[in-house]
Design a protein around this motif. Structure first.
Motif, PDB file in Angstrom:
ATOM      1  N   PRO A   1       0.845  -1.201   0.000  1.00 16.83           N
ATOM      2  CA  PRO A   1       0.000   0.000   0.000  1.00 16.83           C
ATOM      3  C   PRO A   1       0.883   1.254   0.000  1.00 16.83           C
ATOM      4  O   PRO A   1       2.036   1.202   0.426  1.00 16.83           O
ATOM      5  CB  PRO A   1      -0.787  -0.127   1.300  1.00 16.83           C
ATOM      6  CG  PRO A   1       0.008  -1.048   2.159  1.00 16.83           C
ATOM      7  CD  PRO A   1       0.678  -2.002   1.215  1.00 16.83           C
TER       8      PRO A   1
ATOM      9  N   ASN B   1      -2.791  -3.636   7.692  1.00 19.88           N
ATOM     10  CA  ASN B   1      -3.001  -3.995   6.281  1.00 19.88           C
ATOM     11  C   ASN B   1      -3.881  -5.232   6.155  1.00 19.88           C
ATOM     12  O   ASN B   1      -4.722  -5.319   5.257  1.00 19.88           O
ATOM     13  CB  ASN B   1      -1.655  -4.264   5.591  1.00 19.88           C
ATOM     14  CG  ASN B   1      -0.785  -3.023   5.426  1.00 19.88           C
ATOM     15  OD1 ASN B   1       0.393  -3.147   5.158  1.00 19.88           O
ATOM     16  ND2 ASN B   1      -1.349  -1.844   5.613  1.00 19.88           N
TER      17      ASN B   1
ATOM     18  N   ASN C   1      -7.504  -5.509   4.498  1.00 19.52           N
ATOM     19  CA  ASN C   1      -7.142  -6.119   3.198  1.00 19.52           C
ATOM     20  C   ASN C   1      -6.624  -5.037   2.263  1.00 19.52           C
ATOM     21  O   ASN C   1      -7.163  -4.803   1.165  1.00 19.52           O
ATOM     22  CB  ASN C   1      -8.320  -6.869   2.569  1.00 19.52           C
ATOM     23  CG  ASN C   1      -7.891  -7.637   1.317  1.00 19.52           C
ATOM     24  OD1 ASN C   1      -6.698  -7.886   1.113  1.00 19.52           O
ATOM     25  ND2 ASN C   1      -8.849  -7.990   0.486  1.00 19.52           N
TER      26      ASN C   1
ATOM     27  N   GLY D   1      -4.539  -2.723  -0.336  1.00 22.23           N
ATOM     28  CA  GLY D   1      -4.129  -2.987  -1.715  1.00 22.23           C
ATOM     29  C   GLY D   1      -2.762  -2.421  -1.997  1.00 22.23           C
ATOM     30  O   GLY D   1      -1.813  -2.668  -1.260  1.00 22.23           O
TER      31      GLY D   1
ATOM     32  N   CYS E   1      -0.729  -5.220  -6.845  1.00 21.83           N
ATOM     33  CA  CYS E   1      -1.804  -6.228  -6.803  1.00 21.83           C
ATOM     34  C   CYS E   1      -2.021  -6.899  -8.151  1.00 21.83           C
ATOM     35  O   CYS E   1      -2.447  -8.058  -8.193  1.00 21.83           O
ATOM     36  CB  CYS E   1      -3.106  -5.593  -6.336  1.00 21.83           C
ATOM     37  SG  CYS E   1      -3.028  -4.984  -4.647  1.00 21.83           S
TER      38      CYS E   1
ATOM     39  N   ASP F   1      -3.876  -8.986  -3.588  1.00 18.24           N
ATOM     40  CA  ASP F   1      -4.029  -8.044  -2.475  1.00 18.24           C
ATOM     41  C   ASP F   1      -3.371  -8.603  -1.217  1.00 18.24           C
ATOM     42  O   ASP F   1      -2.740  -9.669  -1.248  1.00 18.24           O
ATOM     43  CB  ASP F   1      -5.504  -7.729  -2.248  1.00 18.24           C
ATOM     44  CG  ASP F   1      -6.345  -8.989  -2.140  1.00 18.24           C
ATOM     45  OD1 ASP F   1      -5.774 -10.086  -1.965  1.00 18.24           O
ATOM     46  OD2 ASP F   1      -7.575  -8.877  -2.233  1.00 18.24           O
TER      47      ASP F   1
ATOM     48  N   ASN G   1      -9.157  -0.459  -9.742  1.00 15.65           N
ATOM     49  CA  ASN G   1      -9.401   0.239  -8.467  1.00 15.65           C
ATOM     50  C   ASN G   1      -9.169   1.740  -8.649  1.00 15.65           C
ATOM     51  O   ASN G   1      -8.043   2.194  -8.822  1.00 15.65           O
ATOM     52  CB  ASN G   1      -8.455  -0.347  -7.419  1.00 15.65           C
ATOM     53  CG  ASN G   1      -8.629   0.233  -6.016  1.00 15.65           C
ATOM     54  OD1 ASN G   1      -7.717   0.121  -5.220  1.00 15.65           O
ATOM     55  ND2 ASN G   1      -9.756   0.851  -5.714  1.00 15.65           N
TER      56      ASN G   1
ATOM     57  N   GLU H   1      -9.810  -1.092  -1.511  1.00 16.90           N
ATOM     58  CA  GLU H   1      -8.621  -1.336  -0.690  1.00 16.90           C
ATOM     59  C   GLU H   1      -8.596  -0.562   0.614  1.00 16.90           C
ATOM     60  O   GLU H   1      -7.702  -0.790   1.427  1.00 16.90           O
ATOM     61  CB  GLU H   1      -7.349  -1.035  -1.493  1.00 16.90           C
ATOM     62  CG  GLU H   1      -7.245   0.428  -1.962  1.00 16.90           C
ATOM     63  CD  GLU H   1      -5.950   0.717  -2.724  1.00 16.90           C
ATOM     64  OE1 GLU H   1      -5.226  -0.227  -3.067  1.00 16.90           O
ATOM     65  OE2 GLU H   1      -5.684   1.920  -2.973  1.00 16.90           O
TER      66      GLU H   1
ATOM     67  N   LYS I   1      -9.709  -6.461  -6.671  1.00 16.48           N
ATOM     68  CA  LYS I   1      -9.578  -6.038  -5.281  1.00 16.48           C
ATOM     69  C   LYS I   1     -10.953  -5.760  -4.693  1.00 16.48           C
ATOM     70  O   LYS I   1     -11.832  -5.237  -5.362  1.00 16.48           O
ATOM     71  CB  LYS I   1      -8.716  -4.764  -5.195  1.00 16.48           C
ATOM     72  CG  LYS I   1      -7.239  -5.054  -5.325  1.00 16.48           C
ATOM     73  CD  LYS I   1      -6.492  -3.887  -5.925  1.00 16.48           C
ATOM     74  CE  LYS I   1      -6.205  -2.790  -4.940  1.00 16.48           C
ATOM     75  NZ  LYS I   1      -5.436  -1.696  -5.604  1.00 16.48           N
TER      76      LYS I   1
ATOM     77  N   SER J   1     -12.465  -4.729  -0.618  1.00 21.20           N
ATOM     78  CA  SER J   1     -12.348  -4.640   0.843  1.00 21.20           C
ATOM     79  C   SER J   1     -13.700  -4.358   1.466  1.00 21.20           C
ATOM     80  O   SER J   1     -13.802  -3.678   2.485  1.00 21.20           O
ATOM     81  CB  SER J   1     -11.347  -3.543   1.232  1.00 21.20           C
ATOM     82  OG  SER J   1     -10.031  -3.938   0.927  1.00 21.20           O
TER      83      SER J   1
END
Lengths: 461, 461
Positions: free
Chosen positions: A145, A156, A160, A162, A166, A171, A383, A419, B197, B199
């Motif tokens: 991250p 983290n 979870n 990112g 990734c 992840d 993302n 993330e 991803k 979360s």
């Protein structure tokens, strides 16, 4: 009882409660002074506690966490868990009169097992430090991250988290082999294994990963390390006249065999903010920059393959380099954005092929509501971080724009957070993602493991 | 009431119950004749139902599964779920007077989305058929249990099935993106997403994966497909004078950068059984054969690297081939073993570096108890199938040998089942793997989602 007597009575109760906690853990593990507690009561979000917590505890062992939770559960005291404090969804903000469990003192790398490619760590280990320790053995910790130098492995895992890599390595969840967790009632469980395959019982490892401190406190993690790839690092930078061209290139790169470990998008507005902030000398595209990185034996060819796809999709300027220099400026996006104003920060995920439609829809929402939206994205995995400029502390139009963006992401098969996690920030948006039955199933699990609802109540799920 | 009246009363009750089920689902979805039900009441294990189930239903939609479970839950009828029927742990065996839900009629590939590298399938799709359908798009379905031609995607997800390719692509769990699940009370939930991803909320996808039909019925699965690698297939075959040499080679290959997609071990006893069974012309090693396969641009070099490690670790004969021929005989191990006698079949997993110690310990247990143990193993991921020869239907010495093998695996940081699941077979061994608190947490989740305990009761966790 008149209010001032009630206050007095509460103060006495608090003192009695605190004394029992201090008695159980020892005075050097418990902070109660507001100034001493302050570093543990907030995170990187704009949320703040409504009032001071009762105490912050700094346990050093699983057993001490168990003592603290047994105490909190007995007295039905809400608990927030503070790791690196770098969360952006408010998940670690203290509860008024609550207990904060800080994992800061649990910062030991317990074991690195190069033969099994595993590390065992306490939750407070800084993520980048684990990565550096692994590299001494020809391995690395894949999750990265943006907060890697300040966030912790435990934090983290809890969100979870990112990051950039990734698209190549998955992840944070993909790196978690097993956990030691203290449940709300103080009982200690272990999950997962040190084996590649495991069909024994429910996958509690992945249930706790991403559970945002609502199901238990992670006190030890066994994580997979990855061999440092052979080959060298290559990068590209491509400027586009439209974001649609840029994300069409992303979709095509994603469908190609090119093995990239990062594929990032910055729109022209944020490129401007970065140049204002640190003047790294980025090209100034009409619409946005796409940047990619590969480290593998085929990295040079993969980067050239990606660069050619950019050219084929209308990139106006494409640069490649045989090092990691072209991606450095990407890490400035968040601080540059923060310096440039106040924003409602988004973290939606969509399937990669939906990126062109999503980009178009965000532009429409911006026009519909007359708001400024700036996008930075881990484009390679779909993302997106759309940021809506906020005027003042509360801006219903900016909030409405973000709601529409999130609804669009879900409509395209995406998720409301890719993330960052739900925390406080997206708690009210859960119904956009989940139908009633699905939410009820998730909450049945929460109730089964935390019947008094003391762990991060009204956050996460 | 005398027993015959009680039986008569029960018969009437059953008829009323059945009529309500047939009324809800229609007669063409419900089997009640013992001969018609027989194909749906057992699996590949030696376990059989104590008596006939009340009915087998063959739903075609999520809604029909919901109707069946609503009925079973209302009447507290135990439910077994029958997919391909190729399980070896007894998880799909019918309950006396219970309901069987067969997924056989839910066999449609709903969608293949090459751009997102996702497929959406009903649970009854045969695993190899999904793989073939994906290959038409340059993709494949990575999970490949030995049963791939007869097992289903739903069954593979329910047991988190393994196979040959796990060292390269992970277990079945790694391929599951999202699920539609009908819970015990008939409510329908959806888990996961089509994004890389996510979360958002608890990872119910991985909770249901490997839950062996104890938490819900999977009625649709969204799974990741993998690009067919560029490059060609190469294999090696190495004969060893000791199993210790063979597994030391495995540990060294595992620590090397060689990218293999299979690394399998067969001991000399099973090599003999295979030759007796089908005479494929394998070398006859003193102790065992190691075989490896790679498909990638660097496959030839990776196979040569692995072959050289075998030579360095005392292999007496090493053959390489530029095709997949050398691994074919491996798939004969199970039928050859079954023809050679009756066995207590093991499925333990250990960390790869623990393989030498585990092999030694198995030999010790064999000597201690005077039992024959034959080993076939997915050696590259530490998943061993030790088979203890059983004399007669019940053989306490063979069972004791398996208990000691399982205890050893757990002591080395391993698991009691790597890819088969617990089912009936390993239910009594759960306490070898889990302490009381961990088991209680798992059962709390089971109770939360299935309060009447109708789904595969007393199996799995």
């Amino acid at each position: 009882m008149p209010p001032n007597h009630l206050g007095h009575y509460r103060g006495l109760m608090d003192t009695l409660l605190l004394n029992s906690l201090i008695g159980a853990l020892g005075p050097d593990r418990v902070l109660t002074e507001p100034t001493a507690m302050a570093p543990f009561t907030g995170d990187y979000s704009s949320y703040t506690p409504e009032a001071d917590p009762l105490a912050v505890v700094l346990p050093r062992t699983t057993e001490e966490v168990s003592v603290a939770l047994t105490w909190a559960n007995e007295h039905a005291i809400p608990v927030s868990i503070h790791a690196g404090g770098s969360g952006v969804a408010g998940g670690a903000v203290a509860y008024a009169g609550g207990l904060v469990i800080s994992t800061r003192s649990m910062d030991q790398i317990v074991e690195i097992d190069p033969a099994s490619r595993l590390a065992v760590v306490q939750p407070g280990v800084i993520t980048a430090e684990l990565d550096r320790a692994a590299r001494e053995h020809g391995l690395f910790f894949a999750p990265d991250p943006a907060s890697t130098e300040i966030s912790t492995v435990g934090g983290n895992i809890a969100t979870n988290a990112g990051g950039f890599r990734c698209i190549a390595y998955g992840d944070t969840a993909a790196a978690v082999a097993g956990l030691t967790v203290v449940l709300a009632d103080g009982s200690v469980i272990t999950t997962g294994s040190r084996t590649v395959k495991n069909s024994t019982g429910y996958n509690l490892t992945q249930l706790f990963t991403g559970s945002e401190g609502t199901l238990g406190v992670i006190t030890e993690a066994t994580v997979w390390l990855t061999p440092v790839p052979e080959g060298s690092c290559h990068t590209f930078l491509a400027a586009f006249d439209t974001l649609d061209d840029a994300v069409r290139a992303v979709v095509e790169i994603n469908a190609s065999p090119a093995f990239l470990e990062a594929l990032e998008l910055i729109d022209s507005g944020i490129v401007g903010f970065i140049e204002d902030f640190a003047a790294p000398g980025l090209p100034r595209p009409a619409a946005g920059l796409l940047m990619g990185q590969a480290i593998s034996p085929s990295a040079a060819a993969d980067i050239e393959r990606a660069a050619q796809i950019c050219r084929n999709n209308g990139a106006t300027e494409v640069t490649t380099a045989a090092d990691d220099s072209l991606l450095d400026a990407r890490r400035l996006a968040l601080p540059a954005l923060q310096k440039a104003g106040q924003w409602v920060n988004g973290d939606v995920g969509v399937p990669v092929p939906a990126l062109p439609a999503m980009i178009t829809r965000i532009a429409e929402i911006s026009a519909e509501l007359g708001v400024e939206v700036r996008i930075v994205a881990h484009a390679g995995d779909g993302n997106l971080h759309p940021n809506v400029r906020r005027i003042g502390e509360v801006d219903p139009v900016a909030d409405e724009a973000m709601d529409r963006i999130i609804s669009a992401a879900v409509a395209y098969g995406g998720v409301i957070t890719g993330e960052h996690g739900i925390g406080i920030a997206k708690h009210h948006e859960l119904s956009l993602q989940f139908d009633e039955a699905t939410l009820a199933a998730q909450r049945a699990i929460k109730s089964a493991l935390d019947p008094k609802n003391i762990l991060s109540p009204n956050r996460g799920i």
